[in-house]
Structures are given as C-alpha cells and as structure tokens.
Design a protein around this motif. Structure first.
Motif, mmCIF file in Angstrom:
data_model
loop_
_atom_site.group_PDB
_atom_site.id
_atom_site.type_symbol
_atom_site.label_atom_id
_atom_site.label_comp_id
_atom_site.label_asym_id
_atom_site.label_seq_id
_atom_site.Cartn_x
_atom_site.Cartn_y
_atom_site.Cartn_z
ATOM 1 N N GLY A 39 0.807 -1.210 0.000
ATOM 2 C CA GLY A 39 0.000 0.000 0.000
ATOM 3 C C GLY A 39 0.840 1.258 0.000
ATOM 4 O O GLY A 39 1.958 1.290 0.522
ATOM 5 N N GLY A 40 0.282 2.292 -0.578
ATOM 6 C CA GLY A 40 0.910 3.608 -0.546
ATOM 7 C C GLY A 40 -0.123 4.653 -0.185
ATOM 8 O O GLY A 40 -1.297 4.526 -0.551
ATOM 9 N N ILE A 41 0.269 5.673 0.560
ATOM 10 C CA ILE A 41 -0.608 6.796 0.844
ATOM 11 C C ILE A 41 0.145 8.081 0.524
ATOM 12 O O ILE A 41 1.348 8.189 0.767
ATOM 13 C CB ILE A 41 -1.125 6.816 2.301
ATOM 14 N N ALA A 42 -0.582 9.049 -0.043
ATOM 15 C CA ALA A 42 0.057 10.297 -0.460
ATOM 16 C C ALA A 42 -1.016 11.350 -0.697
ATOM 17 O O ALA A 42 -2.151 11.021 -1.041
ATOM 18 C CB ALA A 42 0.870 10.079 -1.741
ATOM 19 N N PRO A 43 -0.672 12.630 -0.531
ATOM 20 C CA PRO A 43 -1.625 13.703 -0.838
ATOM 21 C C PRO A 43 -1.686 13.931 -2.346
ATOM 22 O O PRO A 43 -0.760 14.489 -2.926
ATOM 23 C CB PRO A 43 -1.036 14.914 -0.110
ATOM 24 N N LEU A 44 -2.752 13.517 -2.966
ATOM 25 C CA LEU A 44 -2.889 13.626 -4.416
ATOM 26 C C LEU A 44 -3.962 14.624 -4.827
ATOM 27 O O LEU A 44 -4.290 14.736 -6.008
ATOM 28 C CB LEU A 44 -3.169 12.239 -5.012
ATOM 29 N N SER A 45 -4.527 15.321 -3.852
ATOM 30 C CA SER A 45 -5.521 16.360 -4.117
ATOM 31 C C SER A 45 -5.412 17.417 -3.019
ATOM 32 O O SER A 45 -4.924 17.133 -1.923
ATOM 33 C CB SER A 45 -6.933 15.766 -4.153
ATOM 34 N N PRO A 46 -5.847 18.657 -3.296
ATOM 35 C CA PRO A 46 -5.800 19.714 -2.285
ATOM 36 C C PRO A 46 -6.686 19.357 -1.092
ATOM 37 O O PRO A 46 -7.636 18.575 -1.247
ATOM 38 C CB PRO A 46 -6.337 20.938 -3.043
ATOM 39 N N GLY A 82 -3.754 19.116 0.306
ATOM 40 C CA GLY A 82 -2.424 18.552 0.499
ATOM 41 C C GLY A 82 -1.430 19.072 -0.530
ATOM 42 O O GLY A 82 -1.800 19.690 -1.531
ATOM 43 N N GLY A 83 -0.157 18.796 -0.287
ATOM 44 C CA GLY A 83 0.889 19.153 -1.237
ATOM 45 C C GLY A 83 0.887 18.160 -2.377
ATOM 46 O O GLY A 83 1.563 17.123 -2.322
ATOM 47 N N VAL A 84 0.113 18.457 -3.424
ATOM 48 C CA VAL A 84 -0.153 17.489 -4.487
ATOM 49 C C VAL A 84 1.116 17.057 -5.205
ATOM 50 O O VAL A 84 1.314 15.856 -5.454
ATOM 51 C CB VAL A 84 -1.185 18.056 -5.486
ATOM 52 N N GLN A 85 1.983 18.007 -5.541
ATOM 53 C CA GLN A 85 3.182 17.612 -6.272
ATOM 54 C C GLN A 85 4.099 16.731 -5.424
ATOM 55 O O GLN A 85 4.719 15.799 -5.932
ATOM 56 C CB GLN A 85 3.951 18.836 -6.767
ATOM 57 N N THR A 86 4.157 17.007 -4.128
ATOM 58 C CA THR A 86 4.914 16.128 -3.235
ATOM 59 C C THR A 86 4.326 14.730 -3.254
ATOM 60 O O THR A 86 5.053 13.731 -3.324
ATOM 61 C CB THR A 86 4.900 16.690 -1.803
ATOM 62 N N GLY A 87 2.992 14.654 -3.201
ATOM 63 C CA GLY A 87 2.331 13.344 -3.235
ATOM 64 C C GLY A 87 2.589 12.601 -4.526
ATOM 65 O O GLY A 87 2.828 11.386 -4.527
ATOM 66 N N GLU A 88 2.558 13.322 -5.638
ATOM 67 C CA GLU A 88 2.803 12.670 -6.926
ATOM 68 C C GLU A 88 4.238 12.166 -7.023
ATOM 69 O O GLU A 88 4.489 11.093 -7.579
ATOM 70 C CB GLU A 88 2.476 13.633 -8.063
ATOM 71 N N SER A 89 5.177 12.934 -6.497
ATOM 72 C CA SER A 89 6.574 12.477 -6.523
ATOM 73 C C SER A 89 6.752 11.216 -5.683
ATOM 74 O O SER A 89 7.465 10.287 -6.089
ATOM 75 C CB SER A 89 7.498 13.591 -6.017
ATOM 76 N N LEU A 90 6.122 11.181 -4.504
ATOM 77 C CA LEU A 90 6.160 9.967 -3.678
ATOM 78 C C LEU A 90 5.594 8.780 -4.436
ATOM 79 O O LEU A 90 6.205 7.710 -4.517
ATOM 80 C CB LEU A 90 5.354 10.174 -2.392
ATOM 81 N N ARG A 91 4.377 8.964 -4.974
ATOM 82 C CA ARG A 91 3.707 7.877 -5.694
ATOM 83 C C ARG A 91 4.528 7.403 -6.888
ATOM 84 O O ARG A 91 4.679 6.190 -7.116
ATOM 85 C CB ARG A 91 2.343 8.371 -6.177
ATOM 86 N N ASP A 92 5.072 8.341 -7.653
ATOM 87 C CA ASP A 92 5.800 7.952 -8.858
ATOM 88 C C ASP A 92 7.100 7.232 -8.515
ATOM 89 O O ASP A 92 7.528 6.323 -9.238
ATOM 90 C CB ASP A 92 6.056 9.184 -9.727
ATOM 91 N N ARG A 113 10.610 14.541 -15.728
ATOM 92 C CA ARG A 113 11.005 15.535 -14.730
ATOM 93 C C ARG A 113 12.110 14.917 -13.884
ATOM 94 O O ARG A 113 12.187 13.685 -13.730
ATOM 95 C CB ARG A 113 9.831 15.954 -13.859
ATOM 96 N N PRO A 114 12.995 15.720 -13.325
ATOM 97 C CA PRO A 114 14.114 15.151 -12.572
ATOM 98 C C PRO A 114 13.662 14.537 -11.255
ATOM 99 O O PRO A 114 12.716 15.013 -10.622
ATOM 100 C CB PRO A 114 15.028 16.355 -12.332
ATOM 101 N N ALA A 115 14.338 13.507 -10.848
ATOM 102 C CA ALA A 115 14.082 12.900 -9.541
ATOM 103 C C ALA A 115 14.544 13.845 -8.444
ATOM 104 O O ALA A 115 15.434 14.668 -8.641
ATOM 105 C CB ALA A 115 14.815 11.567 -9.422
ATOM 106 N N ASN A 116 13.917 13.734 -7.282
ATOM 107 C CA ASN A 116 14.346 14.518 -6.125
ATOM 108 C C ASN A 116 14.247 13.659 -4.878
ATOM 109 O O ASN A 116 13.941 12.458 -4.951
ATOM 110 C CB ASN A 116 13.521 15.804 -5.998
ATOM 111 N N ALA A 117 14.506 14.261 -3.716
ATOM 112 C CA ALA A 117 14.534 13.499 -2.464
ATOM 113 C C ALA A 117 13.203 12.813 -2.188
ATOM 114 O O ALA A 117 13.165 11.689 -1.678
ATOM 115 C CB ALA A 117 14.895 14.431 -1.303
ATOM 116 N N VAL A 118 12.084 13.468 -2.508
ATOM 117 C CA VAL A 118 10.766 12.897 -2.228
ATOM 118 C C VAL A 118 10.527 11.653 -3.086
ATOM 119 O O VAL A 118 10.054 10.622 -2.598
ATOM 120 C CB VAL A 118 9.662 13.949 -2.464
ATOM 121 N N ALA A 119 10.857 11.737 -4.370
ATOM 122 C CA ALA A 119 10.714 10.567 -5.238
ATOM 123 C C ALA A 119 11.607 9.421 -4.769
ATOM 124 O O ALA A 119 11.215 8.244 -4.821
ATOM 125 C CB ALA A 119 11.060 10.952 -6.675
ATOM 126 N N MET A 120 12.801 9.763 -4.303
ATOM 127 C CA MET A 120 13.718 8.746 -3.790
ATOM 128 C C MET A 120 13.122 8.057 -2.562
ATOM 129 O O MET A 120 13.265 6.848 -2.375
ATOM 130 C CB MET A 120 15.065 9.379 -3.470
#
Length: 403
Positions: free
Chosen positions: A29-36, A38-48, A303-310
């Motif tokens: 399972g994964g959980i992330a903010p994917l809608s307001p 929440g920080g949507v872009q942060t959530g998308e980076s986590l999910r991706d 898009r470039p990877a970052n700490a959140v995606a990692m």
C-alpha cells in the motif's frame, strides 16, 4: 447439512480475510496527498517513486516468485482521510505493508491504525518528531525528523552568522517543530528568533511579510515553514514585496515543493538565491542505484528525480527487501525483518535502530543525507544547485550566495 453449510461459510470467510501472501500478487500500500489541500506535487513524486520501484521489482521476476501490486490511496494531506485510506488498505485490500504519506499530521494519525492492524508503515516525507516519538512498533521512518534536519540547518545558520531569524510556519506538528528546533539550537548564540504561525490553508502572507519588512532590524534570514502551493505563494509574495531574497535578507524554504519544477513556474528568474533543505540529492551518494533510479524516473515522468521521489522508491524497496529476508509476506515477519534490515538505497544504507532515547530516534533511519542548497541560476534542479552545507560536500566556498 446445517453444520456443513456453516463450515463452508467459515471457510469462505477465512479465505476472504487471508493475508496477501495467499493471493496471486503481493500487495503493497501507498498513501500520499494527491488532491488539495495537500501538497499534491509532493504526493505525486512519492507515488511515482513507488511506481518505479514496483516496475523494477516485477521486471526482475517479482518477490518470492509473485508480482508486486501497488495500491495508492489519496489522503489530501488530511489526517481523517489518511486514517480512512490506511484502514482500507489494511482491511479491504489486505496489503502486507504501507509506505508514503507526506504531511506529519497524517503520519502521526495513521500510526495507531498501523498498530491496530499489525501492519508496518514506512513513513516518508513526514518530519515531525512525533511520528516516531510515539514509539509505535509498526512505524518506521526513512526521512528526517525535525530534530535531525533543523539541527543541521541551525548549524549552518550559526556558521553563516545570521543574527535575526524569522520563522513563518503552518500551525502543525511539523511547523511548530521548526520553530522549536531553531529556538533551541540558536538559544546561546545571541541570534534572535521571531516566529509567526498561520493555518496551513492561508495563502496571503502579506501582513507577516510587511511586518518583517518594517521591523528594525529587519531579519537577515526568513524560514518559510509551509508545504504545498502555499509555500510557493509565500516565496512569490516575499520577492514581490522586496523582502527576500534580497541584499539584506535570505529566504530558506523548509517545504519540499521548492525542489519541484513547479517552483520555477511560479518564481521564474526570481527563484534564484532561494535556499532549500532536501533530505537527499540524486547522485549523492553517487552509486549505480542512485544513477539508475534517477534515469528511470526522468525517462518515465519527464522531470528530474528529487529526495521525495527517492523516498517513495526506497519505501517500497525496504518492504520488498524485508519480505525477501523473512521469506514471507506475513505482516509480523515483515516487521521483524525491517528491524534487522540493512539495505543500500538510493540515499545510503537504510536501517532502523531500536533506540529508546531521545524518543524520536526509535526506528528512525539516523543517516538520512541532509543538505542546505541554494539556487544560483534559473531553472536549476536541486542536484544542479550549489550545496552550502555540510561543508564537507559544499560546492561553493561561500556559506551564502547573495543578490
């Protein structure tokens, strides 16, 4: 006949409640903010980042001969939605473990749910000390705690010689934690710390910024302790009001959205000299895994990877490594294996000490790489920016680049 029917019904119920190990796939399972809000872009980076890990695992044959199935639920950055999402994953979907989140309030809220279901939760991008300080056996963290990251940032503040630090933060566990750590670490330095808090939904920071602009002396450093689009709005407003970044005042963005390309969409060339604080940078350490992940992520998402995606990638991978080590996808076996785990991830060797004091160190990866970076040119990625701190990895002799 009646007894036989009851036995069959009981068997059906037992099969329905069986853990994911009995299924054709192993569910994570994964959980992330994917809608307001929440920080949507942060959530998308986590999910991706999670998705890249699952694709990599399945391309290599899966785990224990079974394919990994990733089920990601949206939390909107709201604790109640996070609890409901974790409940669905643990009960209805029968996942073997959960990773992700962002927003400390969500991570703290789902901890007791993880305990209720005996399901490991690998927290990513949740920085409040309280997440691990609760010392819930099912909760592990692969990103920093406030006391870890902001003590490093405070060391940079001291070394750079700032004398008046102003913190504008959201009134959350994370936001209050930023203020607390800066005040404690700068207490004996002679530096003044001024703080303001506001609801995380606030989008107009003009009153606080104008108050700082009129103060005498003006702050030489502003810490922007917000997440999501509102962090970017604060940065935009600070520049437009002539507050920061300026010759007299630097600005330090504590939220992860400063690491995303959307930062430049909002700021344009005015984003130069903004300071960030990532819990990891692609290529540091420069390992085959770090390089291959960064390439796979950019190829997949443009898009470039970052700490959140990692963090998203590492979260799925430590669960998979625990399953391999245990030889089982049983929830309890996964937790036992996580406590013994030592795995070389995208940001270094991940492990979870059972430290009792201070409380926030419990099952907290203690060696998360922490950087203070500053953009020196428009449209830079975090990996292209200048590293100001720690000095051992600095890419510039200066502790602060100024307009």
């Amino acid at each position: 006949m009646k007894r036989s029917w009851l036995t069959s019904a009981a068997l059906v119920a037992a099969l329905a409640a069986a853990p994911a190990v009995a299924q054709e796939t192993i569910k994570i399972g994964g959980i992330a903010p994917l809608s307001p809000p929440g920080g949507v872009q942060t959530g998308e980076s986590l999910r991706d980042g999670m998705r890249i890990a699952v694709e990599e695992l399945n391309a290599a044959g899966g785990v224990m001969g079974k394919q990994i199935e990733l089920i990601v639920e949206d939390t909107s950055g709201v604790p109640e939605k996070g609890v409901a999402a974790f409940e669905r994953l643990a009960s209805k979907e029968q996942v073997v473990a959960v990773t992700g989140s962002a927003h400390s309030a969500v991570c703290s809220a789902v901890g007791p749910v993880a305990e209720k279901y005996g399901t490991a939760f690998i927290a990513g991008e949740c920085w409040s000390d309280s997440v691990t300080a609760a010392q819930i056996p099912e909760v592990f963290r692969i990103t920093v705690a406030n006391s870890l990251v902001y003590s490093v940032a405070a060391d940079w503040v001291k070394e750079a010689g700032f004398k008046h630090v102003a913190v504008i933060s959201e009134n959350s566990d994370w936001g209050f934690g930023i203020i607390d750590v800066f005040e404690k670490n700068l207490k004996d330095t002679g530096a003044k710390v001024t703080s303001f808090t506001a609801e995380r939904t606030v989008s107009d920071f003009t009153p606080q910024l104008l108050q700082l602009k009129r103060s005498d002396p003006q702050p030489d450093l502003i810490v922007a302790g917000f997440t999501g689009s509102n962090l970017l709005l604060m940065l935009r407003q600070a520049y437009d009001l002539g507050v920061a970044p300026s010759k007299n005042t630097a600005i330090f963005a504590a939220g992860a959205d400063v690491l995303e390309p959307e930062f430049w969409n909002v700021m344009g060339d005015d984003g130069v000299y903004v300071i960030g604080n990532p819990a990891g940078l692609p290529g540091k350490p420069d390992t085959p895994l770090s390089r291959s992940f960064a390439k796979a992520y950019e190829d997949a998402y443009g898009r470039p990877a970052n700490a959140v995606a990692m963090e998203g990638y590492d979260g799925v991978m430590v669960i998979a490594e625990a399953i391999k080590a245990a030889g089982s996808a049983d929830r309890e076996a996964i937790q036992d294996a996580l406590r013994k785990l030592q795995w070389d991830g995208t940001r270094g060797k991940i492990y979870f000490p059972q430290t009792a004091e201070p409380k926030w160190k419990f099952q907290q990866w203690p060696e998360v790489p922490i950087f203070v970076i500053q953009y020196s040119k428009p449209n830079q990625t975090p990996a292209e920016s200048e590293i100001l701190w720690p000095r051992a990895q600095a890419t510039t002799d200066s502790l602060l680049l100024q307009p």
